[in-house]
Design an enzyme around this catalytic site. Structure first.
Site, PDB file in Angstrom:
ATOM      1  N   ILE A 184     109.456   0.639  80.646  1.00 56.29           N
ATOM      2  CA  ILE A 184     108.471   0.959  81.682  1.00 56.29           C
ATOM      3  C   ILE A 184     107.304   1.777  81.120  1.00 56.29           C
ATOM      4  CG2 ILE A 184     109.356   3.182  82.531  1.00 56.29           C
ATOM      5  CD1 ILE A 184     108.901   2.137  85.377  1.00 56.29           C
ATOM      6  N   LYS A 185     107.482   2.342  79.930  1.00 55.81           N
ATOM      7  CA  LYS A 185     106.438   3.196  79.358  1.00 55.81           C
ATOM      8  C   LYS A 185     105.301   2.333  78.782  1.00 55.81           C
ATOM      9  CE  LYS A 185     109.202   6.133  80.677  1.00 55.81           C
ATOM     10  NZ  LYS A 185     109.943   7.340  80.594  1.00 55.81           N
ATOM     11  N   ASN A 186     104.228   2.987  78.360  1.00 56.93           N
ATOM     12  CA  ASN A 186     103.077   2.212  77.881  1.00 56.93           C
ATOM     13  C   ASN A 186     103.269   1.666  76.471  1.00 56.93           C
ATOM     14  OD1 ASN A 186     102.895   5.048  77.354  1.00 56.93           O
ATOM     15  ND2 ASN A 186     100.872   4.714  76.508  1.00 56.93           N
TER      16      ASN A 186
END
Ligand SMILES: *Cc1c(COP(=O)(O)O)cnc(C)c1O
Length: 382
Positions: A184-186
């Site tokens: 879910i992180k960039n």
């Protein structure tokens, strides 16, 4: 009216064809666990930060190993923000230490550095700020307090790959930073995380901590010239990164700037589109200091808190995913029971916690899809 024919999630990872080829190569190589690709990924991260980076299975494992490496133990206190993912404080509690929450700034959603010093006691060992959504915390005053009080700083940089503070990338300076590569992180490695640190002794402890307390890496043991004997110096965890994860991470690191530029562009479009909704929503404040946002999340506050659930349901019905990041940690039953926190303790975190919603933000979000989301938000407030 804009039309979309699929559900627009809060987030989705972008995986290039090169990444898929690299993973396939690992799968065919006969070596899937920690090996040459993990070493290469760590070398690339270390070059990126100009400091030593060590990979683990998650940022949670990294935060816990970092706390243990600096010697945090039962009875100690660690100062942190209540507006974060629960991993931040769970790792403190798991060591028998106390997470001491300090309220956030109502506009930036980050821990308020002005309130930190008053929360420090003789038991405080470290400060753990979070760069919420990818906006850098005002680090200078925090490092000043740490210096004055002889405390360590572990930055929970789970949202901060590519974030800059006063012209310097997070992770290139300071004490210890922990990054997350959760999907879910960039930036992602499937699951994974890394700890950036300088001390040789702490690197050694962290290396043992992430692999059973064994004093020689498994790669050394099974490669041609490695010894097959090892010692165990303490009972460590099992949180070493696999080469499959590292293969993904290596390519994501190369693509990070491109991914973040797109995320920042989409964030700017949201900001402009919602500027005239200032009496309905607020957006993350812009600090005075020079910074670059990672563009990990795009949070807004629904000023009328009673409308937040309706807002999320309205968007969901129209195929738009949202999430209320985060419920302030002092409101969870464990934290109330174990540490005596109660509603009312941190008014700013509660104000934001009751109103915050994150909107879809990811590299592959198309202009027409974002226009559709923007239109639905305006429609709700009509
Ligand atoms: C995601 C996240 C973590 C945990 O990261 P994992 O890699 O999933 O363990 C920690 N802190 C914050 C603020 C996060 O958002």
């Amino acid at each position: 009216m804009q039309k979309v024919d699929k559900f627009l999630p809060l987030s989705r990872p972008t995986i290039s064809d090169e990444t898929i080829e690299e993973v396939t190569k690992v799968l065919k190589s006969g070596w899937l666990a920690t090996g040459p690709l993990t070493q290469k990924f760590e070398a690339s991260l270390s070059e990126y930060f100009g400091r030593s980076a060590m990979c683990l299975t998650s940022a949670t494992a990294g935060l816990q190993a970092a706390l243990m490496a600096i010697g945090v133990k039962a009875g100690d206190e660690v100062v942190t923000t209540p507006l974060t993912f629960v991993a931040t404080s769970n790792v403190i509690a798991m060591l028998g230490a106390k997470p001491v929450f300090v309220d956030i700034e109502k506009d930036t959603f980050n821990i308020d550095p002005k309130k930190i010093e008053a929360a420090c006691t003789s038991k405080t060992k470290a400060i753990m700020p979070v760069h919420y959504a990818g906006l850098p915390v005002d680090l200078d005053p925090i490092y000043e307090i740490a210096k004055k009080k002889n405390l360590r700083v572990i930055e929970d940089a789970a949202h901060a790959m590519g974030t800059s503070y006063k012209g310097k990338k997070i992770g290139t300076f300071g004490d210890i930073q922990v990054f997350s590569f959760h999907p879910i992180k960039n930036m992602t490695s499937g699951e994974g995380g890394c700890v950036v640190l300088d001390s040789e002794a702490e690197k050694k402890t962290l290396g043992l901590q992430r692999f059973h307390g064994i004093d020689r890496s498994i790669w050394d043991r099974f490669s041609k010239n490695g010894s097959c004997y090892y010692d165990v110096v303490f009972p460590g965890f099992k949180s070493n990164m696999s080469d499959i994860q590292a293969a993904i991470g290596l390519h994501q690191l190369q693509e990070l700037e491109m991914l973040n530029i797109r995320r920042r562009h989409l964030s700017d479009r949201y900001r402009k589109a919602f500027a005239n909704l200032f009496d309905k929503i607020s957006m993350q404040g812009i600090p005075q200091y020079d910074f670059v946002h990672s563009g990990h999340l795009f949070p807004i506050c629904i000023l009328d808190a009673t409308k937040r659930d309706d807002f999320m349901a309205f968007l969901k019905e129209r195929s738009v995913g949202t999430t209320p990041y985060y419920t302030p940690l002092h409101l969870f039953s464990y934290y109330q029971k174990a540490f005596g926190y109660k509603k009312g303790d941190f008014p700013n975190a509660e104000y934001v916690g009751e109103r915050i919603v994150c909107l879809p933000l990811y590299y592959d979000l198309q202009k027409n899809e974002q226009d559709y989301i923007i239109e639905q938000v305006h429609e709700f407030f009509k």
